[in-house]
Design a protein around this motif. Structure first.
Motif, PDB file in Angstrom:
ATOM      1  N   LEU A  77       0.840  -1.208   0.000  1.00  0.00           N
ATOM      2  CA  LEU A  77       0.000   0.000   0.000  1.00  0.00           C
ATOM      3  C   LEU A  77       0.869   1.250   0.000  1.00  0.00           C
ATOM      4  O   LEU A  77       1.902   1.279   0.673  1.00  0.00           O
ATOM      5  CB  LEU A  77      -0.860   0.057   1.259  1.00  0.00           C
ATOM      6  CG  LEU A  77      -2.060  -0.862   1.390  1.00  0.00           C
ATOM      7  CD1 LEU A  77      -2.692  -0.667   2.765  1.00  0.00           C
ATOM      8  CD2 LEU A  77      -3.089  -0.587   0.304  1.00  0.00           C
ATOM      9  N   PRO A  78       0.464   2.311  -0.702  1.00  0.00           N
ATOM     10  CA  PRO A  78       1.122   3.605  -0.502  1.00  0.00           C
ATOM     11  C   PRO A  78       1.015   3.989   0.977  1.00  0.00           C
ATOM     12  O   PRO A  78       0.016   3.664   1.641  1.00  0.00           O
ATOM     13  CB  PRO A  78       0.304   4.565  -1.376  1.00  0.00           C
ATOM     14  CG  PRO A  78      -0.400   3.692  -2.358  1.00  0.00           C
ATOM     15  CD  PRO A  78      -0.636   2.377  -1.675  1.00  0.00           C
ATOM     16  N   HIS A  79       2.027   4.684   1.476  1.00  0.00           N
ATOM     17  CA  HIS A  79       2.089   4.985   2.912  1.00  0.00           C
ATOM     18  C   HIS A  79       0.851   5.737   3.403  1.00  0.00           C
ATOM     19  O   HIS A  79       0.306   5.434   4.484  1.00  0.00           O
ATOM     20  CB  HIS A  79       3.364   5.789   3.208  1.00  0.00           C
ATOM     21  CG  HIS A  79       3.565   6.034   4.664  1.00  0.00           C
ATOM     22  ND1 HIS A  79       3.758   5.010   5.576  1.00  0.00           N
ATOM     23  CD2 HIS A  79       3.570   7.190   5.386  1.00  0.00           C
ATOM     24  CE1 HIS A  79       3.880   5.522   6.781  1.00  0.00           C
ATOM     25  NE2 HIS A  79       3.770   6.839   6.703  1.00  0.00           N
ATOM     26  N   ASP A  80       0.389   6.719   2.604  1.00  0.00           N
ATOM     27  CA  ASP A  80      -0.764   7.513   3.058  1.00  0.00           C
ATOM     28  C   ASP A  80      -2.035   6.662   3.138  1.00  0.00           C
ATOM     29  O   ASP A  80      -2.878   6.864   4.019  1.00  0.00           O
ATOM     30  CB  ASP A  80      -0.968   8.749   2.162  1.00  0.00           C
ATOM     31  CG  ASP A  80      -1.225   8.382   0.710  1.00  0.00           C
ATOM     32  OD1 ASP A  80      -0.725   7.333   0.268  1.00  0.00           O
ATOM     33  OD2 ASP A  80      -1.923   9.146   0.012  1.00  0.00           O
ATOM     34  N   VAL A  81      -2.150   5.699   2.246  1.00  0.00           N
ATOM     35  CA  VAL A  81      -3.331   4.824   2.278  1.00  0.00           C
ATOM     36  C   VAL A  81      -3.258   3.914   3.512  1.00  0.00           C
ATOM     37  O   VAL A  81      -4.264   3.702   4.199  1.00  0.00           O
ATOM     38  CB  VAL A  81      -3.423   3.988   0.977  1.00  0.00           C
ATOM     39  CG1 VAL A  81      -4.586   3.005   1.043  1.00  0.00           C
ATOM     40  CG2 VAL A  81      -3.571   4.908  -0.232  1.00  0.00           C
ATOM     41  N   GLU A  82      -2.060   3.412   3.781  1.00  0.00           N
ATOM     42  CA  GLU A  82      -1.877   2.560   4.959  1.00  0.00           C
ATOM     43  C   GLU A  82      -2.258   3.334   6.228  1.00  0.00           C
ATOM     44  O   GLU A  82      -2.972   2.828   7.092  1.00  0.00           O
ATOM     45  CB  GLU A  82      -0.413   2.115   5.020  1.00  0.00           C
ATOM     46  CG  GLU A  82      -0.159   1.105   6.123  1.00  0.00           C
ATOM     47  CD  GLU A  82       1.255   0.540   6.065  1.00  0.00           C
ATOM     48  OE1 GLU A  82       1.695   0.140   4.969  1.00  0.00           O
ATOM     49  OE2 GLU A  82       1.913   0.528   7.117  1.00  0.00           O
ATOM     50  N   GLU A  83      -1.786   4.577   6.305  1.00  0.00           N
ATOM     51  CA  GLU A  83      -2.100   5.410   7.471  1.00  0.00           C
ATOM     52  C   GLU A  83      -3.597   5.649   7.589  1.00  0.00           C
ATOM     53  O   GLU A  83      -4.163   5.612   8.690  1.00  0.00           O
ATOM     54  CB  GLU A  83      -1.391   6.762   7.357  1.00  0.00           C
ATOM     55  CG  GLU A  83       0.012   6.722   7.895  1.00  0.00           C
ATOM     56  CD  GLU A  83       0.580   8.128   8.079  1.00  0.00           C
ATOM     57  OE1 GLU A  83       0.023   9.067   7.482  1.00  0.00           O
ATOM     58  OE2 GLU A  83       1.569   8.246   8.805  1.00  0.00           O
ATOM     59  N   ALA A  84      -4.229   5.894   6.446  1.00  0.00           N
ATOM     60  CA  ALA A  84      -5.681   6.144   6.460  1.00  0.00           C
ATOM     61  C   ALA A  84      -6.429   4.903   6.943  1.00  0.00           C
ATOM     62  O   ALA A  84      -7.424   5.023   7.673  1.00  0.00           O
ATOM     63  CB  ALA A  84      -6.154   6.544   5.056  1.00  0.00           C
ATOM     64  N   CYS A  85      -5.952   3.725   6.554  1.00  0.00           N
ATOM     65  CA  CYS A  85      -6.593   2.475   7.002  1.00  0.00           C
ATOM     66  C   CYS A  85      -6.506   2.356   8.530  1.00  0.00           C
ATOM     67  O   CYS A  85      -7.488   2.002   9.194  1.00  0.00           O
ATOM     68  CB  CYS A  85      -5.912   1.258   6.365  1.00  0.00           C
ATOM     69  SG  CYS A  85      -6.199   1.104   4.599  1.00  0.00           S
ATOM     70  N   VAL A  86      -5.346   2.656   9.088  1.00  0.00           N
ATOM     71  CA  VAL A  86      -5.160   2.548  10.546  1.00  0.00           C
ATOM     72  C   VAL A  86      -6.018   3.583  11.261  1.00  0.00           C
ATOM     73  O   VAL A  86      -6.701   3.278  12.249  1.00  0.00           O
ATOM     74  CB  VAL A  86      -3.661   2.711  10.919  1.00  0.00           C
ATOM     75  CG1 VAL A  86      -3.480   2.766  12.434  1.00  0.00           C
ATOM     76  CG2 VAL A  86      -2.840   1.568  10.335  1.00  0.00           C
ATOM     77  N   ARG A  87      -6.019   4.811  10.740  1.00  0.00           N
ATOM     78  CA  ARG A  87      -6.794   5.878  11.402  1.00  0.00           C
ATOM     79  C   ARG A  87      -8.291   5.563  11.400  1.00  0.00           C
ATOM     80  O   ARG A  87      -8.972   5.724  12.405  1.00  0.00           O
ATOM     81  CB  ARG A  87      -6.543   7.228  10.721  1.00  0.00           C
ATOM     82  CG  ARG A  87      -5.236   7.883  11.157  1.00  0.00           C
ATOM     83  CD  ARG A  87      -5.288   9.393  10.931  1.00  0.00           C
ATOM     84  NE  ARG A  87      -5.707   9.744   9.585  1.00  0.00           N
ATOM     85  CZ  ARG A  87      -4.883   9.846   8.546  1.00  0.00           C
ATOM     86  NH1 ARG A  87      -3.594   9.632   8.706  1.00  0.00           N
ATOM     87  NH2 ARG A  87      -5.331  10.179   7.353  1.00  0.00           N
ATOM     88  N   LEU A  88      -8.785   5.104  10.245  1.00  0.00           N
ATOM     89  CA  LEU A  88     -10.212   4.790  10.153  1.00  0.00           C
ATOM     90  C   LEU A  88     -10.564   3.653  11.117  1.00  0.00           C
ATOM     91  O   LEU A  88     -11.589   3.704  11.813  1.00  0.00           O
ATOM     92  CB  LEU A  88     -10.577   4.421   8.705  1.00  0.00           C
ATOM     93  CG  LEU A  88     -12.024   4.011   8.445  1.00  0.00           C
ATOM     94  CD1 LEU A  88     -13.014   5.091   8.861  1.00  0.00           C
ATOM     95  CD2 LEU A  88     -12.235   3.671   6.959  1.00  0.00           C
ATOM     96  N   THR A  89      -9.721   2.636  11.163  1.00  0.00           N
ATOM     97  CA  THR A  89      -9.974   1.494  12.058  1.00  0.00           C
ATOM     98  C   THR A  89      -9.992   1.963  13.512  1.00  0.00           C
ATOM     99  O   THR A  89     -10.859   1.552  14.301  1.00  0.00           O
ATOM    100  CB  THR A  89      -8.886   0.412  11.847  1.00  0.00           C
ATOM    101  OG1 THR A  89      -8.895   0.050  10.466  1.00  0.00           O
ATOM    102  CG2 THR A  89      -9.137  -0.807  12.684  1.00  0.00           C
ATOM    103  N   GLU A  90      -9.054   2.843  13.864  1.00  0.00           N
ATOM    104  CA  GLU A  90      -9.014   3.377  15.237  1.00  0.00           C
ATOM    105  C   GLU A  90     -10.264   4.201  15.533  1.00  0.00           C
ATOM    106  O   GLU A  90     -10.865   4.089  16.595  1.00  0.00           O
ATOM    107  CB  GLU A  90      -7.775   4.245  15.427  1.00  0.00           C
ATOM    108  CG  GLU A  90      -6.522   3.427  15.668  1.00  0.00           C
ATOM    109  CD  GLU A  90      -5.258   4.285  15.748  1.00  0.00           C
ATOM    110  OE1 GLU A  90      -4.217   3.718  16.052  1.00  0.00           O
ATOM    111  OE2 GLU A  90      -5.328   5.506  15.480  1.00  0.00           O
ATOM    112  N   GLU A  91     -10.620   5.060  14.581  1.00  0.00           N
ATOM    113  CA  GLU A  91     -11.809   5.914  14.780  1.00  0.00           C
ATOM    114  C   GLU A  91     -13.065   5.090  15.008  1.00  0.00           C
ATOM    115  O   GLU A  91     -13.975   5.505  15.706  1.00  0.00           O
ATOM    116  CB  GLU A  91     -12.031   6.790  13.538  1.00  0.00           C
ATOM    117  CG  GLU A  91     -11.357   8.123  13.631  1.00  0.00           C
ATOM    118  CD  GLU A  91     -11.597   8.948  12.372  1.00  0.00           C
ATOM    119  OE1 GLU A  91     -10.706   9.710  12.056  1.00  0.00           O
ATOM    120  OE2 GLU A  91     -12.649   8.807  11.713  1.00  0.00           O
ATOM    121  N   MET A  92     -13.098   3.920  14.363  1.00  0.00           N
ATOM    122  CA  MET A  92     -14.280   3.071  14.507  1.00  0.00           C
ATOM    123  C   MET A  92     -14.165   2.159  15.727  1.00  0.00           C
ATOM    124  O   MET A  92     -15.041   1.317  15.951  1.00  0.00           O
ATOM    125  CB  MET A  92     -14.491   2.250  13.230  1.00  0.00           C
ATOM    126  CG  MET A  92     -14.769   3.135  12.024  1.00  0.00           C
ATOM    127  SD  MET A  92     -14.957   2.221  10.486  1.00  0.00           S
ATOM    128  CE  MET A  92     -16.678   1.831  10.579  1.00  0.00           C
TER     129      MET A  92
END
Lengths: 239, 306
Positions: free
Chosen positions: B241-256
């Motif tokens: 994954l591109p780094h920004d996409v990977e970060e977005a995946c982690v952030r969204l998972t945390e937010e949920m």
């Protein structure tokens, strides 16, 4: 116009409607059946924008033009699929529930309370869970065990109770028994739960108020005029 | 190191892999087999001091305040073979109900790492509701939910291809909107529908376990790769994954508030990254078996707090 979503048996909602009308507000009561029968639902979602509207058979349109919405939609009426199969009826009910949850979440007017993905009228937690959260924010809590059942719990009549009401960030103490001591902690609890309108029930039998549970469908009349005024202001302030 | 609690059916692949990974790490864990509910007891109490209680079954007993992580894939207890068809007044039904209610209260309230709590799973019960959370981090396809057939037809005319999927978590098979569906639009009077623009591109399934991210590219000719009936079936390969996409995946998972999640992404031909859904109870074992990505190990590390 302020819309109150409620069942015809919801005497608290009917009381609130009368009180708000007496204050000169335009109130529309919308029943669960009206949401389903010959209505037109439109939800549009994309990355940057979205819109939500529900046109009822009587012509009333619920959309962003509402001044506010009081959500006491405990559930949708039972639905029977045209196939008559129980599994299909369950599917239809789930589809409607999911669509209405998204509809309520998308409205840009004040919605008290917002739904969750699973519950139309807001966050619903178990009694033990409420007390754990309450203890975490520093409220004194009454002990609870999973062994407690309707049979073993003391009845309402046996226990001395009092409630605080929350409207947005305002805490109302209609009986004047809390002296403001629990206000900040109750705000913290409702923030944690994402609830803007509720009553918090406390057990007074030990002398000190001990939190027991939080009700996102508060008995409005018990909050009196102060609750009506706070709700009215919450709708006006948000515009 | 605190104890880890597994709740479910031991032979279910995601549970079996998690147990194996915990064993491999030397983590102390207790597996509660849901099928043994009739021989089990759970008691939870909550007070100013916090939560306490125990869960016991034929395999032993666990003190709940000693549990630091829990992985739950509990099935609907009413569907358990022993209870299916039982009369509601049957004492076994009452006992199963009481045991599961106590467990549920503990899972929802405990400060332990729980994968995943019911309240965190709730957003997945309404896909358009969940899309409102997803779009803070990803593109979401243009979506219409309606019970108005004219609007559906107009939406389909605006897009070259349109897909249909359920609004709730029930029957979530994705299909293409076809002429046959046009002929069934009168049924919308009884039940709304969700239609979405078709996004050209390739599918990537991302599993997030704590801070660990595993991306799997999916090659399939089917509209919904989970139901690919072609001879070769869907093919999975590790994807970077591109780094920004990977970060977005982690952030969204945390937010949920999810400890483990399966995100369905699509990398579109125009370079955008879409997210269709976040699955809070992913059957990650399919992807681990196909690619060797150590998802169960990451899950075990998360549960153990390592």
């Amino acid at each position: 116009m302020i819309c109150i979503l409620c069942t015809p048996e919801d005497t608290h909602a009917l009381w609130l409607a009368r009180q708000l009308r007496a204050r000169g507000r335009e109130i529309e009561l919308v029943l669960p059946e009206e949401i389903l029968v010959k209505s037109q639902l439109h939800l549009s979602v994309c990355t940057q924008s979205g819109s939500a509207s529900l046109r009822l058979a009587r012509g009333l349109i619920l959309d962003d033009r509402l001044a506010g919405l009081i959500n006491r939609l405990y559930d949708l009426p039972p639905m029977v699929s045209i196939t008559g199969r129980a599994a299909d009826s369950l599917f239809v009910a789930e589809e409607w529930r999911a669509a209405i949850a998204a509809f309520l979440e998308m409205l840009s007017c004040p919605v008290l309370n917002h739904p969750t993905g699973a519950n139309l009228y807001g966050q619903v937690l178990g009694e033990g869970h409420w007390r754990s959260l309450a203890a975490r924010v520093g409220l004194a809590v009454a002990p609870w065990t999973s062994e407690d059942t309707d049979q073993t719990s003391p009845s309402e009549a046996q226990v001395s109770r009092a409630s605080l009401f929350m409207v947005g960030s305002r805490v109302l103490d209609p009986l004047g028994v809390f002296a403001g001591q629990s206000d900040d902690r109750l705000r913290a609890l409702t923030n944690l739960a994402g609830i803007q309108l509720c009553s918090a029930v406390f057990d007074l039998s030990s002398g000190q108020p001990a939190f027991t549970q939080l009700n996102p469908l508060p008995p409005f009349a018990a909050g009196g005029d102060a609750l009506v005024a706070a709700l009215d202001e919450a709708m006006v302030e948000a515009r | 190191m605190s104890k880890v609690l597994l709740l479910g059916i031991p032979t279910e692949p995601p549970m079996a892999l998690a147990a194996e990974a915990l064993g491999g790490l030397g983590v102390d864990f207790f597996f509660w087999d849901q099928q043994q509910v009739s021989q089990s007891t759970c008691m939870v109490r909550s007070s100013q001091m916090g939560l306490a209680g125990y869960l016991s079954g034929p395999e032993g007993r666990v003190v709940l305040e000693e549990v630091g992580g829990a992985y739950t894939r509990l099935a609907s207890w009413a569907a358990l073979p022993e209870l299916k068809g039982c009369h509601p007044d049957d004492p076994r039904v009452n006992h199963a109900c009481k045991t599961h209610r106590a467990l549920e209260e503990w899972l929802e309230s405990t400060p332990a790492r729980v994968v995943n709590r019911t309240y965190a799973n709730a957003a997945n019960n309404s896909k358009p509701y969940q899309a409102l959370m997803i779009r803070r981090h990803f593109h979401v396809p243009e979506t219409l939910v309606t019970n108005d057939s004219e609007t559906v037809l107009a939406f389909c005319q605006q897009h070259k291809r349109t897909i249909v999927k359920s609004i709730s978590g029930e029957r979530s098979i994705v299909t293409e909107f076809t002429m046959q569906d046009r002929n069934r639009l009168s049924l919308l009077e009884h039940c709304p529908i969700q239609v979405q623009e078709w996004i050209d591109g390739f599918d990537v399934r991302v599993h997030v376990a704590g801070q660990h991210v595993f991306a799997t590219r999916v090659q399939s000719s089917a509209i919904d790769y989970r139901y690919d009936r072609s001879p070769q079936g869907a093919r999975f390969s590790p994807f970077e994954l591109p780094h920004d996409v990977e970060e977005a995946c982690v952030r969204l998972t945390e937010e949920m508030c999810l400890g483990l999640a399966g995100l369905d992404l699509k990398f579109s031909a125009d370079g955008r990254v879409y997210c269709f859904e976040v699955n809070p109870s992913p059957a990650y074992s399919v992807f681990e078996s196909a690619t060797g990505q150590p998802i169960s190990q990451a899950l075990a590390l998360y549960l153990a707090g390592l």
